[in-house]
Each structure stands twice: as structure tokens, then as C-alpha cells.
Design a protein around this motif. Structure first.
Motif, PDB file in Angstrom:
ATOM      1  N   VAL A 127     -24.023 -32.441 -12.858  1.00  0.00           N
ATOM      2  CA  VAL A 127     -23.499 -33.281 -13.941  1.00  0.00           C
ATOM      3  C   VAL A 127     -22.205 -33.927 -13.456  1.00  0.00           C
ATOM      4  CG1 VAL A 127     -22.561 -33.300 -16.280  1.00  0.00           C
ATOM      5  CG2 VAL A 127     -24.518 -31.828 -15.745  1.00  0.00           C
ATOM      6  N   LEU A 128     -22.069 -35.220 -13.682  1.00  0.00           N
ATOM      7  CA  LEU A 128     -20.819 -35.918 -13.369  1.00  0.00           C
ATOM      8  C   LEU A 128     -19.809 -35.606 -14.468  1.00  0.00           C
ATOM      9  CD1 LEU A 128     -19.408 -37.937 -11.451  1.00  0.00           C
ATOM     10  CD2 LEU A 128     -20.151 -39.759 -13.005  1.00  0.00           C
ATOM     11  N   ARG A 129     -18.685 -35.023 -14.087  1.00  0.00           N
ATOM     12  CA  ARG A 129     -17.674 -34.612 -15.064  1.00  0.00           C
ATOM     13  C   ARG A 129     -16.482 -35.562 -15.033  1.00  0.00           C
ATOM     14  NH1 ARG A 129     -16.633 -28.918 -12.476  1.00  0.00           N
ATOM     15  NH2 ARG A 129     -16.386 -30.418 -10.757  1.00  0.00           N
ATOM     16  N   GLN A 130     -15.687 -35.495 -16.073  1.00  0.00           N
ATOM     17  CA  GLN A 130     -14.504 -36.350 -16.172  1.00  0.00           C
ATOM     18  C   GLN A 130     -13.602 -36.185 -14.945  1.00  0.00           C
ATOM     19  OE1 GLN A 130     -13.992 -38.440 -18.829  1.00  0.00           O
ATOM     20  NE2 GLN A 130     -12.098 -39.288 -17.993  1.00  0.00           N
ATOM     21  N   GLN A 131     -13.411 -34.945 -14.512  1.00  0.00           N
ATOM     22  CA  GLN A 131     -12.513 -34.695 -13.373  1.00  0.00           C
ATOM     23  C   GLN A 131     -13.103 -35.167 -12.042  1.00  0.00           C
ATOM     24  OE1 GLN A 131     -13.837 -32.393 -15.446  1.00  0.00           O
ATOM     25  NE2 GLN A 131     -14.133 -30.397 -14.435  1.00  0.00           N
ATOM     26  N   ASP A 132     -14.391 -35.550 -12.041  1.00  0.00           N
ATOM     27  CA  ASP A 132     -15.037 -36.029 -10.814  1.00  0.00           C
ATOM     28  C   ASP A 132     -14.947 -37.543 -10.644  1.00  0.00           C
ATOM     29  OD1 ASP A 132     -15.944 -33.445 -10.179  1.00  0.00           O
ATOM     30  OD2 ASP A 132     -17.754 -33.714 -11.384  1.00  0.00           O
ATOM     31  N   LEU A 133     -14.463 -38.252 -11.666  1.00  0.00           N
ATOM     32  CA  LEU A 133     -14.588 -39.710 -11.663  1.00  0.00           C
ATOM     33  C   LEU A 133     -13.843 -40.358 -10.506  1.00  0.00           C
ATOM     34  CD1 LEU A 133     -14.397 -40.589 -15.476  1.00  0.00           C
ATOM     35  CD2 LEU A 133     -16.389 -40.139 -14.028  1.00  0.00           C
ATOM     36  N   LYS A 134     -12.634 -39.899 -10.233  1.00  0.00           N
ATOM     37  CA  LYS A 134     -11.860 -40.496  -9.143  1.00  0.00           C
ATOM     38  C   LYS A 134     -12.561 -40.306  -7.807  1.00  0.00           C
ATOM     39  CE  LYS A 134      -7.262 -40.481  -7.015  1.00  0.00           C
ATOM     40  NZ  LYS A 134      -5.897 -39.886  -7.034  1.00  0.00           N
ATOM     41  N   ALA A 135     -13.087 -39.113  -7.576  1.00  0.00           N
ATOM     42  CA  ALA A 135     -13.789 -38.845  -6.315  1.00  0.00           C
ATOM     43  C   ALA A 135     -15.056 -39.681  -6.205  1.00  0.00           C
ATOM     44  CB  ALA A 135     -14.128 -37.356  -6.212  1.00  0.00           C
ATOM     45  N   ALA A 136     -15.803 -39.777  -7.297  1.00  0.00           N
ATOM     46  CA  ALA A 136     -17.037 -40.574  -7.274  1.00  0.00           C
ATOM     47  C   ALA A 136     -16.738 -42.032  -6.977  1.00  0.00           C
ATOM     48  CB  ALA A 136     -17.769 -40.439  -8.606  1.00  0.00           C
ATOM     49  N   ARG A 137     -15.697 -42.574  -7.615  1.00  0.00           N
ATOM     50  CA  ARG A 137     -15.328 -43.967  -7.375  1.00  0.00           C
ATOM     51  C   ARG A 137     -14.929 -44.177  -5.916  1.00  0.00           C
ATOM     52  NH1 ARG A 137     -10.223 -45.265 -10.352  1.00  0.00           N
ATOM     53  NH2 ARG A 137      -9.364 -44.183  -8.555  1.00  0.00           N
ATOM     54  N   GLU A 138     -14.137 -43.251  -5.370  1.00  0.00           N
ATOM     55  CA  GLU A 138     -13.659 -43.400  -3.997  1.00  0.00           C
ATOM     56  C   GLU A 138     -14.808 -43.295  -2.999  1.00  0.00           C
ATOM     57  OE1 GLU A 138     -10.646 -43.998  -1.067  1.00  0.00           O
ATOM     58  OE2 GLU A 138     -10.926 -44.470  -3.189  1.00  0.00           O
ATOM     59  N   ILE A 139     -15.748 -42.407  -3.240  1.00  0.00           N
ATOM     60  CA  ILE A 139     -16.917 -42.287  -2.367  1.00  0.00           C
ATOM     61  C   ILE A 139     -17.697 -43.594  -2.345  1.00  0.00           C
ATOM     62  CG2 ILE A 139     -19.169 -41.168  -2.129  1.00  0.00           C
ATOM     63  CD1 ILE A 139     -17.814 -38.601  -3.209  1.00  0.00           C
ATOM     64  N   CYS A 140     -17.975 -44.149  -3.517  1.00  0.00           N
ATOM     65  CA  CYS A 140     -18.745 -45.390  -3.603  1.00  0.00           C
ATOM     66  C   CYS A 140     -17.999 -46.545  -2.945  1.00  0.00           C
ATOM     67  CB  CYS A 140     -19.054 -45.721  -5.061  1.00  0.00           C
ATOM     68  SG  CYS A 140     -20.169 -44.545  -5.851  1.00  0.00           S
ATOM     69  N   ARG A 141     -16.662 -46.583  -3.126  1.00  0.00           N
ATOM     70  CA  ARG A 141     -15.875 -47.668  -2.538  1.00  0.00           C
ATOM     71  C   ARG A 141     -15.830 -47.551  -1.023  1.00  0.00           C
ATOM     72  NH1 ARG A 141     -11.093 -48.806  -0.414  1.00  0.00           N
ATOM     73  NH2 ARG A 141     -10.380 -46.637  -0.506  1.00  0.00           N
ATOM     74  N   ARG A 142     -15.556 -46.352  -0.520  1.00  0.00           N
ATOM     75  CA  ARG A 142     -15.439 -46.172   0.923  1.00  0.00           C
ATOM     76  C   ARG A 142     -16.778 -46.390   1.626  1.00  0.00           C
ATOM     77  NH1 ARG A 142     -11.313 -42.735   2.626  1.00  0.00           N
ATOM     78  NH2 ARG A 142     -12.166 -43.029   4.734  1.00  0.00           N
ATOM     79  N   LEU A 143     -17.863 -46.187   0.913  1.00  0.00           N
ATOM     80  CA  LEU A 143     -19.189 -46.404   1.485  1.00  0.00           C
ATOM     81  C   LEU A 143     -19.727 -47.791   1.158  1.00  0.00           C
ATOM     82  CD1 LEU A 143     -20.798 -42.894   0.914  1.00  0.00           C
ATOM     83  CD2 LEU A 143     -19.705 -43.794   2.965  1.00  0.00           C
ATOM     84  N   ASP A 144     -18.846 -48.669   0.658  1.00  0.00           N
ATOM     85  CA  ASP A 144     -19.148 -50.096   0.500  1.00  0.00           C
ATOM     86  C   ASP A 144     -20.266 -50.395  -0.487  1.00  0.00           C
ATOM     87  OD1 ASP A 144     -17.341 -50.923   2.729  1.00  0.00           O
ATOM     88  OD2 ASP A 144     -18.814 -49.885   3.960  1.00  0.00           O
TER      89      ASP A 144
END
Length: 492
Positions: free
Chosen positions: A309-326
């Protein structure tokens, strides 16, 4: 409205010039049977049974795909195929109308008869194809898939272009699936990655399409051919496509390549990355899930880790992963495969080491799609030595750069400005650099993943420090311009 499953299979339905035999799942136009796929027939049956009423899209999908989760585009494609097959009704309007925000309605008068003597007709075979079974849903591509599905039968030749890992093959296969019912003589995937010599192309094409007398057998066929991975056989592909389109007027071709074929009549569609959240804060999981890159990350993580489950505290990490992986689908899928071991925060922390991290790919995929490095190797190894050298040296730019900046940093006696400009433009056409236009200036930028890959190549060449120093000196000179204008024109 009656239940959508309350169908009298002994009935014969008549509308316009057509007779619909429900039990035999057959539509006759006079004595000529119409060729329609099973899904299209089910949709038409529901609409005709409820002629004059509006049937919601949700109800149609639930009836036709009762045990599957499908995108709305599936329904739209079959509706479009029905409209093409039936033509306009007696009043000049299509038999099936789209009622905005509500659904679809069959508007012609319908007469129901009891079934009489069975009609003996030629069996309508299922569509022919060699497409692989799709194991996972396609995420974030509805718009571009729908665009290709609508245009391809008319334009006949389209090429999906983009960098390694952008999902060209995935989109092409999804388009092919949705057009199965449209092409009477089948939909055929021809993977060109398994051949290296241009002279092998025609023989490989004939074998895949099971042609006994070569491509001349395609002259009268109403078919779609998907030419996948054309980039290493561009000239030969261009010649073959030109010949096929001229000699087979009912043939359509969908190609995938890291650069356009530049053939006659080619429509080029550059595939964008998945939508990535902006640098600003994400305030809710629902907001994050509005971005297709996050959707893919979460869906693939769930496939690997039950109960993810994607949690509130995971949002920053999820965004950074998607951004760094273009926003690259392949990179995101490979990252998601590691989440059960590292969790999102651990994955984020490892992104500087992305090629080692993403080296464990899909074992069932072809080698170039098994991991991120393999996908980039496929492009890099097909560059000339001079193109490889320029690409490596450009990796010292960590932001967008102009041609003037590239010349100022990496030109030399061998790489003179005119030659360098030509090579940079070639690298962009091969999808190894992205092009940005703004304020009348053209800038070039690396994807993060591509830059990491070629920076490693530059380091192993022993020239990394040299060009880092040249880059630093160029920036200092640009900052010292007397009028304060930074001619380098680097942008975040």
C-alpha cells in the motif's frame, strides 16, 4: 431496462438491410455475412436488444467482459469497428450514437422475428495473429494508444519513436490487440531485434508471416504488420516499407524504432515518458496516484509484494524514484521489482547506483528488455565510435545545454564545430538526447538514466576528469561575461 443478460437466443433481429441471427451469432447484409469479432457482436446484441434506450459504458463492459478488468478504450475500439462495418443508417446517421456522459444508444427501428430455418454460411474464423499474451495491464498510455488505433487504419504507416525503456513495444502490442477485429487477414508481430544483417529482413518477414511466395502474397491482404525494433536496419526497413505500401494497398504497418524510418508517408509519433509528479509537495495518496508513473510503480509493487500500500509517508520517496528514473516504464518496473527487498525509502537511497540496482530484470523478457543497462547497450553499441565519444563527453552536462555550450566544452581538432553539431543532432534523432525549444533557443538534455550510463563510459575511458575541468572552466567564463548574459544557457 431489462437485464442485459435477458437475451432470447432463438430470435432474429432485423434493422435497415441487416438480419442478425442471434443463435448463430451472425449478421447478414442481404446474403453476405459481415465479418465481426465476438466482442463486437456481443456489444451490438446488447445495443440492438435495447434499441432506443441508452446503455451505459459500465453496463456494456460488465456484460462483455464479466470476469476481466479492461480499459474503456476496449469498448470504444469495438464501437468504432461496428460503425465502420454497418455504415450509416436510413436517416444518414450512424446506427450507434454516443450519448455524452451517459453511454451508447442504437437508434434504428428493430424488428424481432422467431428464428426460422438455420442459415448456412461460411464459418467466420477468429482473427489470425501471433501476438504474445499480455501478462500485465498497460498503464498511462490510453490516450496515445487510442490515437494510434484511430489513425493507423487511415494513415497506414506509423512509427512509434522514443528512447530505450520508454515502452514502444508495449504500446505497439496494445494497439495491435485492439485492432485484431479490424484486419480481416490478421495482425502480425515481426521482431527485427533477432536479425543483424539487412539482407535477412525479407526472409525473416516471410517466415514470420508464413508467406510461401514471399511478400508478393501480401498484395491482396487486409492485415497489420508490426515491425518492432527497426533502428539497426533503418535503410532496409525504409525500402521494404515503401515497397509493401505500394504493392499491398490494404496493408497497414506500425513500426517501433529509436529514430524515424523517414519513409514515404510515415507518421511519426514520439512516445512521451509517463507523467511524473512535480517537485512541489504531494499532499495525499490520491493526488500522487493521479500521475501515471506512480500508478505503474504501485501496480508493479503490488504484483511483487502482496498487500503493498502506498502510504502518506512514502509519497516523497515515490515521487523521487519516478523523477530520477525519468518516468521510463522499464526503469520503473525494474525498480518496483526491488521494493519488496528495499522498501520505497531504501530504493530512493540506492538510485545513485541505479544500474547495479536495476540489473535484475524480467527473466522472460528478451535480453534487451531484461534490465536497464541492456536496453541502453542496445542503442549505444549501434553508434559509430565518433558518436560514442561525443555522447560520453556530453555527459558532463548535468543540465540542458545549447550547441554553443557543447562546442565550447568538447570540441577539439577531431570534433570541429560543424562535425559536432551534426553528431549532436544525430544523437537527438536516435532518442539519446531529448530536445527542448524555448525563447527561440534549442537545448538538449540527457535523461538521468542515459547520462548515468554514458558518464560511466566516460570514466572508464580515463577522460572524465579532463572534461569535467573543461566544463567548469566554460561555466566560469560564461559567468564573467560583461553584460551578465550567460551564453552557456544551462537551465535546471
Amino acid at each position: 431496462m431489462n437485464s442485459l443478460r435477458d437475451i432470447n437466443s432463438d430470435s432474429v433481429l432485423r434493422f435497415g438491410p441487416y438480419v442478425f441471427h442471434l443463435r448463430q451469432r451472425l449478421i447478414l447484409d442481404g446474403e453476405r455475412p459481415l465479418r465481426m469479432g465476438g466482442r463486437a457482436l456481443e456489444i451490438l446484441q446488447v445495443l440492438v436488444e435495447h434499441a432506443g434506450a441508452v446503455v451505459s459504458k459500465e453496463a456494456l463492459i460488465a456484460h462483455v467482459w464479466p470476469t476481466s478488468v479492461v480499459e474503456e478504450i476496449n469498448l470504444r475500439v469495438h464501437i468504432a469497428a461496428l460503425r465502420r462495418a454497418l455504415g450509416d443508417g436510413p436517416n444518414g446517421q450512424p446506427y450507434i450514437l454516443n450519448i455524452p456522459q451517459r453511454g451508447y444508444s442504437f437508434i434504428a427501428p428493430v424488428q424481432r422475428d422467431r428464428a426460422g430455418t438455420p442459415v448456412l454460411v461460411e464459418t467466420v474464423h477468429k482473427p489470425l495473429h501471433n501476438l504474445p499474451a499480455r501478462l500485465t495491464p498497460v498503464t498511462g498510455r490510453d490516450s496515445i494508444v487510442g490515437s494510434v488505433v484511430r489513425q493507423l487504419p487511415v494513415r497506414r504507416f506509423m512509427t512509434l519513436v522514443g528512447p530505450a525503456g520508454i515502452g514502444k513495444t508495449t504500446v505497439a502490442l496494445r494497439v495491435a490487440e485492439l485492432l485484431l477485429q479490424h484486419y480481416r487477414d490478421g495482425v502480425w508481430l515481426v521482431d527485427l531485434a533477432c536479425i543483424d544483417a539487412p539482407s535477412q529482413l525479407l526472409a525473416h518477414l516471410s517466415r514470420t508471416l508464413e508467406l510461401d511466395v514471399g511478400t508478393a502474397a501480401l498484395a491482396q491482404r487486409h492485415a497489420l504488420v508490426v515491425l518492432d525494433n527497426c533502428e539497426h536496419l533503418l535503410e532496409r526497413c525504409r525500402a521494404v516499407v515503401d515497397d509493401l505500401l505500394a504493392s499491398a494497398p490494404r496493408l497497414s504497418i506500425l513500426a517501433t524504432s529509436r529514430e524515424p524510418l523517414r519513409a514515404v508517408g510515415e507518421t511519426v509519433l514520439r512516445l512521451p515518458a509517463l507523467k511524473v509528479p512535480p517537485p512541489s509537495a504531494l499532499y495525499s495518496v490520491a493526488e500522487a496516484m493521479g500521475y501515471s508513473a506512480v500508478q505503474l510503480l504501485v501496480s508493479r509493487a503490488r504484483a511483487r509484494q502482496q498487500g503493498f500500500v502506498l502510504r502518506q509517508q512514502d509519497l516523497k520517496a515515490a515521487r523521487e524514484i519516478c523523477r530520477r528514473l525519468d518516468g521510463l516504464p522499464l526503469a520503473i518496473e525494474l525498480a518496483a521489482a526491488q521494493i519488496d527487498a528495499l522498501a520505497l525509502v531504501g530504493m530512493q537511497a540506492q538510485l545513485d547506483n541505479c544500474f547495479q540496482l536495476l540489473s535484475q530484470g524480467r527473466r522472460t523478457a528478451v535480453p534487451r528488455h531484461q534490465n536497464l543497462k541492456a536496453a541502453l547497450d542496445w542503442s549505444y553499441e549501434r553508434l559509430s565510435p565518433l558518436e560514442q565519444t561525443v555522447l560520453q563527453r556530453l555527459a558532463v552536462f548535468n543540465m540542458a545545454f545549447t550547441l554553443d555550450a557543447a562546442i565550447g566544452v568538447i570540441s577539439c581538432a577531431v570534433l570541429r564545430p560543424t562535425c559536432l553539431v551534426e553528431i549532436v543532432e544525430r544523437l537527438a534523432s536516435k532518442s539519446l538526447l531529448s530536445v527542448e525549444q524555448g525563447s527561440g533557443v534549442t537545448r538538449y538534455r540527457f535523461l538521468n538514466t542515459t547520462r548515468t550510463y554514458v558518464l560511466d563510459k566516460l570514466e572508464h575511458s580515463g577522460h572524465l576528469r579532463t572534461f569535467e575541468l573543461r566544463h567548469s572552466r566554460y561555466i566560469r567564463r560564461a559567468r564573467w561575461t560583461s553584460n551578465g548574459h550567460v551564453s552557456l544557457q544551462l537551465v535546471e
